[in-house]
Write an enzyme that holds these catalytic residues in place. Sequence first.
Site, PDB file in Angstrom:
ATOM      1  N   ASP A   1       9.758  55.283  52.596  1.00 13.07           N
ATOM      2  CA  ASP A   1      10.477  54.077  53.345  1.00 13.07           C
ATOM      3  C   ASP A   1      11.611  54.121  51.967  1.00 13.07           C
ATOM      4  OD1 ASP A   1      11.181  51.592  53.863  1.00 13.07           O
ATOM      5  OD2 ASP A   1       9.047  51.351  54.880  1.00 13.07           O
TER       6      ASP A   1
ATOM      7  N   HIS B   1      14.822  52.734  57.152  1.00 10.39           N
ATOM      8  CA  HIS B   1      14.078  52.755  55.954  1.00 10.39           C
ATOM      9  C   HIS B   1      14.231  54.261  55.336  1.00 10.39           C
ATOM     10  CE1 HIS B   1      12.187  48.855  56.886  1.00 10.39           C
ATOM     11  NE2 HIS B   1      12.318  49.062  58.197  1.00 10.39           N
TER      12      HIS B   1
ATOM     13  N   GLU C   1      13.464  48.191  62.785  1.00  6.68           N
ATOM     14  CA  GLU C   1      14.762  47.439  61.703  1.00  6.68           C
ATOM     15  C   GLU C   1      15.592  48.448  61.400  1.00  6.68           C
ATOM     16  OE1 GLU C   1      12.454  44.368  59.374  1.00  6.68           O
ATOM     17  OE2 GLU C   1      11.641  46.287  58.671  1.00  6.68           O
TER      18      GLU C   1
HETATM   19  C1  ACM Z   1       7.640  46.647  60.084  1.00  3.35           C
HETATM   20  O1  ACM Z   1       6.979  45.636  59.597  1.00  3.35           O
HETATM   21  N1  ACM Z   1       8.952  46.753  59.868  1.00  3.35           N
HETATM   22  C2  ACM Z   1       7.065  47.684  61.142  1.00  3.35           C
END
Ligand code: ACM
Length: 640
Positions: A205, A277, A342
């Site tokens: 991440d 991420h 995201e």
């Molecule tokens: C997430 O919680 N962004 C998958």
Amino acid sequence: MRIPLTKPFLALIALVISSCSPPAVPPVQSPDQVGDILIIPQPVRIVRVGGEFELNRETKIVVNEEAGRGAAAILNELLTRHHGFGLAFSDGADIQNSITFSQPSPADDLGDEGYFLGIRPGRIQIVGSERGMFYAVNSLAQLLPVGFQTAATIPAADIFDAPRFVYRGMHMDVARHFMKVEFVKKFIDLLSRYKFNYFHWHLTDDQGWRIEIKKYPRLTEIGSRRRESMVGRSERPYVGDRIPVEGYYTQEDIREVVAFAKSRYITVIPEIEMPGHSAAALAAYPELGCRAGYKYQVQTTWAASTNILCPTQRTFEFIADVVAEVVGLFPDSPYIHIGGDEVKQDQWRESGYVTALKRSKGLNSEPDMNAWFIRQAGRLVNAHEKSIIGWDEIVEGGAPPDAVVMSWRGEEGGIAAARAGHKVIMTPSTFTYFDHPQGDPEFEPPGLGPQINLRKVYEYEPIPKTMSEADAKFVMGAQGCVWTEFIKTPRDVEYMAFPRALALAEVLWSKKNRRNYDGFVDRLANEFPRLDRDNVNYRIPAPAGLGDRRFSISEKAVVDLKSAVPNGNIYYTVDGTDPDADSCLYQGPFVLDLAPLQMVKLRVRIIASETRKSPVFVAQYVRDTVARVLKIPGRPEKSN
Ligand code: ACM
């Protein structure tokens, strides 16, 4: 009349119960007697028959087919670890005082994961596939008294069992905070006891890259190290804690975890996040980004970074290389999770290269661009005969047909994905995100998002009401997610995951009509001593009988509580202070006098030992007439 809660009135509350001996109420026998076969998750069918089996040091194991060896070995491991002896093997058939492992005949109709556990005086019969036999052993383990030394009596019964859903998952984010191999194995071992079959390992991440990739050593040399973490939830003003976070798994570590999980019939699904991420990867290999010359950092804040992978040839080569190594490390997983959530596309919009690429591919919207990226990644994964899993954003612009979708932004993404023919795993953040607090945030460790209490998890239904029967077939199951921005240690993970994971296990395994929250809570009380024995820092739930708010039509309200843990004492206060071991000890049902104020706030805490305490739970006892005056709608009782 509404009575204002001014200081004098609060003082009056203190007078309502000025001693620890309020009027007692005689105990009422619950009509809902619980049987003595207490298993989580609740099996499909239990038929209690007369008598008991005595398991002792002379009990023999009989393995009729090779397939039973694994489950038999686990039974012996468990007996040795917890009770100090293992059982000898025998090859005699039908011998007395034996536990027999056999594979089913097709007529037994047990499926891939089902089992039969027949307990009779003198003999236990376990029938199932290799995996089914393992599940039978886990059910049997819950029938063994904690701490017995020489002999245990197990009630005789026939137990038929099989799961409702094929995907029963738990996730752990080790990117935000690294968790060592030893703990990851402990966690997997715990999951397997409750018949979970997938562990989703969130390995990369913005805040850390935690898996060794031989071809790209800087991913772990640089990407696994974070200078510090931001304090709290708000970046403005930014406050760092100055505590470095680091750690990664060598490929040897990964193999160890995967092999261990396999021995527990759990498939490990690795997640390598892209294209968002990815700040940790970019800190290691800045050429994978769209910003030439930019000094990327392993991120110390929590919100998704705007630093994302650039969709260049170089990036897809990188992904192909990483996928090739990852696939080799997780040979049994049919899936590689590639994130896809995201994705903030500011840097793509600013990039001339990406603008030209979009134009040449006819990609007009952000979801289209993200989906295009995911489709390329999907091809690289498909080349290894694996499918991708992605978060629900990937469906918006059209995901590869074999992509499995994790629906996290509620259930809508999952509903749309099923309609489009994708398999779906439900992970709606409002039900299955176990980083959310389990009760009143005032008394809980820091968490993200709204409360998700035990009952809410238990009452979660993975098939949305609005889904057609045909679409519902695409729902493989659901998964609890443990995101670790604010969960720093193994003990913190255990606190957030347990016992909510046990509630989810029952949602996923048990038939819908076998689910009953009160029964679950009773079985949970029976299970807690095993978690205590194994040093699991589960959160002690609220006592049974305590709602958030209770109404009474008279001036008297009966307080009738039962500790959620068998060895717990309940302490309480009504003066607004937090109860502790020097507060009033609950000794049985008693009457609260609501007359002076029409409302009493009862605060309780369960204390099992000096180091094992529940959080504080607060319940309001309100006189019904006041409720009507205040027009408080009748709400179903909730337990914290
Ligand atoms: C997430 O919680 N962004 C998958």
